[in-house]
Design a protein around this motif. Structure first.
Motif, mmCIF file in Angstrom:
data_model
loop_
_atom_site.group_PDB
_atom_site.id
_atom_site.type_symbol
_atom_site.label_atom_id
_atom_site.label_comp_id
_atom_site.label_asym_id
_atom_site.label_seq_id
_atom_site.Cartn_x
_atom_site.Cartn_y
_atom_site.Cartn_z
ATOM 1 N N ALA A 135 31.330 19.579 78.324
ATOM 2 C CA ALA A 135 32.083 18.431 78.844
ATOM 3 C C ALA A 135 31.447 17.103 78.450
ATOM 4 O O ALA A 135 31.919 16.033 78.874
ATOM 5 C CB ALA A 135 32.166 18.520 80.365
ATOM 6 N N GLN A 136 30.364 17.163 77.645
ATOM 7 C CA GLN A 136 29.629 15.975 77.221
ATOM 8 C C GLN A 136 29.187 15.132 78.420
ATOM 9 O O GLN A 136 29.228 13.885 78.386
ATOM 10 C CB GLN A 136 30.467 15.142 76.247
ATOM 11 C CG GLN A 136 30.814 15.880 74.967
ATOM 12 C CD GLN A 136 31.600 15.028 73.985
ATOM 13 O OE1 GLN A 136 32.258 14.067 74.355
ATOM 14 N NE2 GLN A 136 31.516 15.380 72.708
ATOM 15 N N ASP A 137 28.761 15.823 79.468
ATOM 16 C CA ASP A 137 28.340 15.159 80.704
ATOM 17 C C ASP A 137 26.807 15.055 80.708
ATOM 18 O O ASP A 137 26.109 15.891 81.285
ATOM 19 C CB ASP A 137 28.834 15.960 81.913
ATOM 20 C CG ASP A 137 28.637 15.228 83.230
ATOM 21 O OD1 ASP A 137 27.872 14.253 83.258
ATOM 22 O OD2 ASP A 137 29.234 15.663 84.233
ATOM 23 N N GLU A 138 26.292 14.037 80.057
ATOM 24 C CA GLU A 138 24.837 13.891 79.939
ATOM 25 C C GLU A 138 24.191 13.604 81.290
ATOM 26 O O GLU A 138 23.070 14.027 81.565
ATOM 27 C CB GLU A 138 24.493 12.779 78.947
ATOM 28 C CG GLU A 138 22.994 12.697 78.675
ATOM 29 C CD GLU A 138 22.646 11.707 77.575
ATOM 30 O OE1 GLU A 138 21.452 11.572 77.271
ATOM 31 O OE2 GLU A 138 23.580 11.076 77.027
ATOM 32 N N GLU A 139 24.906 12.890 82.146
ATOM 33 C CA GLU A 139 24.354 12.599 83.479
ATOM 34 C C GLU A 139 24.105 13.895 84.246
ATOM 35 O O GLU A 139 23.069 14.049 84.906
ATOM 36 C CB GLU A 139 25.315 11.697 84.255
ATOM 37 C CG GLU A 139 24.778 11.306 85.638
ATOM 38 C CD GLU A 139 25.736 10.401 86.398
ATOM 39 O OE1 GLU A 139 25.466 10.114 87.582
ATOM 40 O OE2 GLU A 139 26.756 9.983 85.812
ATOM 41 N N LYS A 140 25.044 14.826 84.156
ATOM 42 C CA LYS A 140 24.872 16.116 84.843
ATOM 43 C C LYS A 140 23.691 16.880 84.240
ATOM 44 O O LYS A 140 22.886 17.478 84.972
ATOM 45 C CB LYS A 140 26.153 16.943 84.710
ATOM 46 C CG LYS A 140 26.091 18.333 85.355
ATOM 47 C CD LYS A 140 25.986 18.250 86.852
ATOM 48 C CE LYS A 140 26.054 19.635 87.517
ATOM 49 N NZ LYS A 140 27.345 20.307 87.286
ATOM 50 N N ILE A 141 23.574 16.848 82.924
ATOM 51 C CA ILE A 141 22.444 17.526 82.269
ATOM 52 C C ILE A 141 21.129 16.912 82.732
ATOM 53 O O ILE A 141 20.171 17.632 83.045
ATOM 54 C CB ILE A 141 22.581 17.439 80.736
ATOM 55 C CG1 ILE A 141 23.762 18.294 80.269
ATOM 56 C CG2 ILE A 141 21.291 17.888 80.045
ATOM 57 C CD1 ILE A 141 24.058 18.189 78.786
ATOM 58 N N ASN A 142 21.061 15.587 82.808
ATOM 59 C CA ASN A 142 19.832 14.925 83.264
ATOM 60 C C ASN A 142 19.454 15.370 84.676
ATOM 61 O O ASN A 142 18.271 15.606 84.969
ATOM 62 C CB ASN A 142 20.014 13.404 83.235
ATOM 63 C CG ASN A 142 20.045 12.852 81.825
ATOM 64 O OD1 ASN A 142 19.550 13.481 80.882
ATOM 65 N ND2 ASN A 142 20.628 11.664 81.652
ATOM 66 N N LYS A 143 20.455 15.476 85.550
ATOM 67 C CA LYS A 143 20.188 15.886 86.930
ATOM 68 C C LYS A 143 19.692 17.338 86.981
ATOM 69 O O LYS A 143 18.755 17.657 87.719
ATOM 70 C CB LYS A 143 21.452 15.733 87.776
ATOM 71 C CG LYS A 143 21.831 14.286 88.073
ATOM 72 C CD LYS A 143 23.094 14.209 88.928
ATOM 73 C CE LYS A 143 23.468 12.772 89.243
ATOM 74 N NZ LYS A 143 24.719 12.683 90.051
ATOM 75 N N LEU A 144 20.334 18.195 86.200
ATOM 76 C CA LEU A 144 19.937 19.603 86.187
ATOM 77 C C LEU A 144 18.521 19.768 85.653
ATOM 78 O O LEU A 144 17.712 20.529 86.205
ATOM 79 C CB LEU A 144 20.916 20.416 85.335
ATOM 80 C CG LEU A 144 22.326 20.605 85.904
ATOM 81 C CD1 LEU A 144 23.254 21.187 84.841
ATOM 82 C CD2 LEU A 144 22.298 21.512 87.135
ATOM 83 N N VAL A 145 18.204 19.064 84.573
ATOM 84 C CA VAL A 145 16.868 19.154 83.982
ATOM 85 C C VAL A 145 15.822 18.617 84.955
ATOM 86 O O VAL A 145 14.768 19.224 85.151
ATOM 87 C CB VAL A 145 16.805 18.389 82.646
ATOM 88 C CG1 VAL A 145 15.368 18.283 82.148
ATOM 89 C CG2 VAL A 145 17.670 19.084 81.598
ATOM 90 N N HIS A 146 16.129 17.484 85.567
ATOM 91 C CA HIS A 146 15.182 16.880 86.509
ATOM 92 C C HIS A 146 14.879 17.826 87.671
ATOM 93 O O HIS A 146 13.719 18.000 88.053
ATOM 94 C CB HIS A 146 15.744 15.560 87.045
ATOM 95 C CG HIS A 146 14.879 14.918 88.084
ATOM 96 N ND1 HIS A 146 13.689 14.278 87.790
ATOM 97 C CD2 HIS A 146 15.015 14.863 89.454
ATOM 98 C CE1 HIS A 146 13.130 13.841 88.903
ATOM 99 N NE2 HIS A 146 13.915 14.179 89.931
ATOM 100 N N GLU A 147 15.921 18.425 88.226
ATOM 101 C CA GLU A 147 15.727 19.320 89.371
ATOM 102 C C GLU A 147 14.945 20.564 88.968
ATOM 103 O O GLU A 147 14.043 21.010 89.703
ATOM 104 C CB GLU A 147 17.074 19.717 89.971
ATOM 105 C CG GLU A 147 16.999 20.672 91.155
ATOM 106 C CD GLU A 147 16.253 20.104 92.350
ATOM 107 O OE1 GLU A 147 15.905 20.895 93.253
ATOM 108 O OE2 GLU A 147 16.011 18.871 92.381
ATOM 109 N N ALA A 148 15.269 21.138 87.825
ATOM 110 C CA ALA A 148 14.533 22.329 87.365
ATOM 111 C C ALA A 148 13.067 21.995 87.141
ATOM 112 O O ALA A 148 12.183 22.757 87.542
ATOM 113 C CB ALA A 148 15.170 22.861 86.081
ATOM 114 N N TYR A 149 12.806 20.870 86.527
ATOM 115 C CA TYR A 149 11.412 20.474 86.258
ATOM 116 C C TYR A 149 10.664 20.211 87.558
ATOM 117 O O TYR A 149 9.498 20.589 87.711
ATOM 118 C CB TYR A 149 11.392 19.226 85.373
ATOM 119 C CG TYR A 149 10.025 18.929 84.795
ATOM 120 C CD1 TYR A 149 9.609 19.552 83.624
ATOM 121 C CD2 TYR A 149 9.169 18.031 85.411
ATOM 122 C CE1 TYR A 149 8.355 19.281 83.080
ATOM 123 C CE2 TYR A 149 7.917 17.754 84.890
ATOM 124 C CZ TYR A 149 7.515 18.384 83.716
ATOM 125 O OH TYR A 149 6.271 18.123 83.194
#
Length: 427
Positions: free
Chosen positions: A403-417
């Motif tokens: 979906a080209q949703d970079e904001e969602k990817i940033n949130k997912l990466v941040h939470e996983a990290y």
């Protein structure tokens, strides 16, 4: 004076007996935690291990052994794990552990932590006198992960890594430790890149862990810190997604799997969703997934160890010595449950035409190819919580990437990290 001398002599004998080898009290206990990673139930796994200890007894092993298999899920599993952890902390617990580290609720959350905290018995002096295992014939790159401060505390039992198989007549490849993730990304042929993508869920059969194989070591367990930044994690996830977008339609017929005994005989292979694309004698090229620092990252799912609290270290090690013998790795149904068809035994001679495992073997030519790939292992990790988090992150990011949703990817990466960092600090 004579009476005093006799008293002192008797006292010395008492002290020597008290400080010397303690005779075993009660049956030796072996704890098995494998049900969460294969199709075997508690009864089947318990029966297999009971046959193992019965055969070990005939070979001169411990005479009284009880086998406890931890349930696979639910409150019963939680209760058993809590009890065993309490026993260990109190100076007791099972004598021997055969456990999988990759379940969602492992008995030991971080194998490195139980080594660092001296929960397990150093095995080096017992290995030097081993009767059954051929230590030098075990994969030394893999066994090394069970060492802490030059002491062998854990014994890896099976390992795996992603692999893509082609007919050698279609694709030629020379495996190399010099090849790394940058070479994969720069690959224009599609052969290296195709071995590192998840098109059509090619790696779903293998717990979807392939994403973490792009990394080398993930953590410094002494310093309790991750060895990659949040930005680096995001970059690797995006690079994996980009590989999925490439066109691989020009590639010849191939098969992507995690390396394990199941691939040893293409004719008898039965994997849902995959046609029988290789004959039993086809010479194969094996393309691994190269990691960031060069070579291959292998992951150990299952390992064994001896409780430092054991009153019978010789008897406990006898069982592990017997378990790691070539005969048991090759023929025993116990090893069926340990490697569950999708991992490799640690004995280097196995899977050759002369030494099949559970009826599976390579042809001689393909066995030599397999050995060449195996020799490119440069990093070994225990399958742990970080691997599970990266796998989960990869799956969750797929939809956001589409979906080209970079904001969602940033949130997912941040939470996983964030979660991985906290868990490591609390290890």
């Amino acid at each position: 004076m004579k009476k005093l001398l006799l008293f002192c002599t008797a006292l010395l004998l008492v002290i020597q007996v008290g400080c010397g080898h303690k005779e075993p009290t009660g049956p030796l206990r072996i704890c098995v935690d494998l049900t969460g990673v294969n199709s075997g139930n508690v009864g089947e796994i318990q029966g297999a291990f009971q046959r193992l200890v019965d055969n070990a007894e005939k070979e001169g092993g411990p005479q009284e052994v009880t086998v406890e298999v931890i349930p696979s899920k639910g409150s019963e599993r939680e209760s058993v794990i809590d009890r065993i952890r309490t026993e260990i902390a109190s100076g007791g617990g099972p004598d021997v552990f055969v456990v999988n580290s990759g379940t969602e609720t492992p008995l030991f959350r971080f194998p490195h932590t139980i080594m660092k905290q001296n929960y397990m018995l150093p095995l080096d002096k017992y290995i030097a006198q081993a009767k059954y295992m051929e230590w030098e014939q075990l994969n030394q790159a893999v066994m090394e992960i069970g060492k802490y401060k030059d002491e062998q505390l854990l014994l890896p039992l099976g390992y795996t890594f992603p692999i893509t198989l082609y007919r050698k007549s279609d694709v030629s490849h020379e495996p190399s430790r010099e090849l790394n993730w940058e070479d994969v990304l720069a690959d224009e042929t599609g052969v290296l890149a195709g071995a590192a993508n998840d098109v059509q869920g090619a790696f779903g059969f293998t717990h979807n862990l392939f994403a973490s194989h792009v990394f080398g070591q993930l953590a410094d367990f002494d310093e309790e810190k991750l060895l990659f930044s949040e930005d680096e994690l995001k970059q690797k996830i995006l690079e994996l997604m980009e590989l999925n977008d490439r066109d691989y339609s020009h590639l010849p017929s191939h098969l992507r799997l995690n390396m394990g005994v199941l691939q040893g005989n293409m004719k008898q292979r039965d994997i849902p969703g995959y046609p029988e694309i290789f004959s039993e004698t086809d010479p194969l090229s094996m393309i691994p997934m190269y990691q960031e620092n060069g070579g291959i990252t292998a992951i150990v799912d299952t390992y064994a160890c001896v409780n430092r609290n054991t009153k019978d270290p010789e008897g406990a090690f006898f069982l592990l010595d017997y378990l790691l013998s070539q005969e048991i790795q090759q023929y025993s149904d116990v090893y069926n449950y340990i490697i569950n068809y999708i991992a490799l035994p640690t004995h280097n001679a196995l899977l050759s035409p002369e030494n099949p495992v559970l009826r599976w073997n390579w042809s001689e030519e393909n066995y030599q190819e397999y050995c060449r790939v195996r020799d490119q292992i440069t990093c070994v990790r225990f399958h742990g919580m970080q691997e599970n988090h990266i796998a989960k992150l990869y799956r969750e990011c797929m939809q956001a990437y589409s979906a080209q949703d970079e904001e969602k990817i940033n949130k997912l990466v941040h939470e996983a990290y964030r979660v991985m960092s906290i868990e490591l600090e609390e290890s």
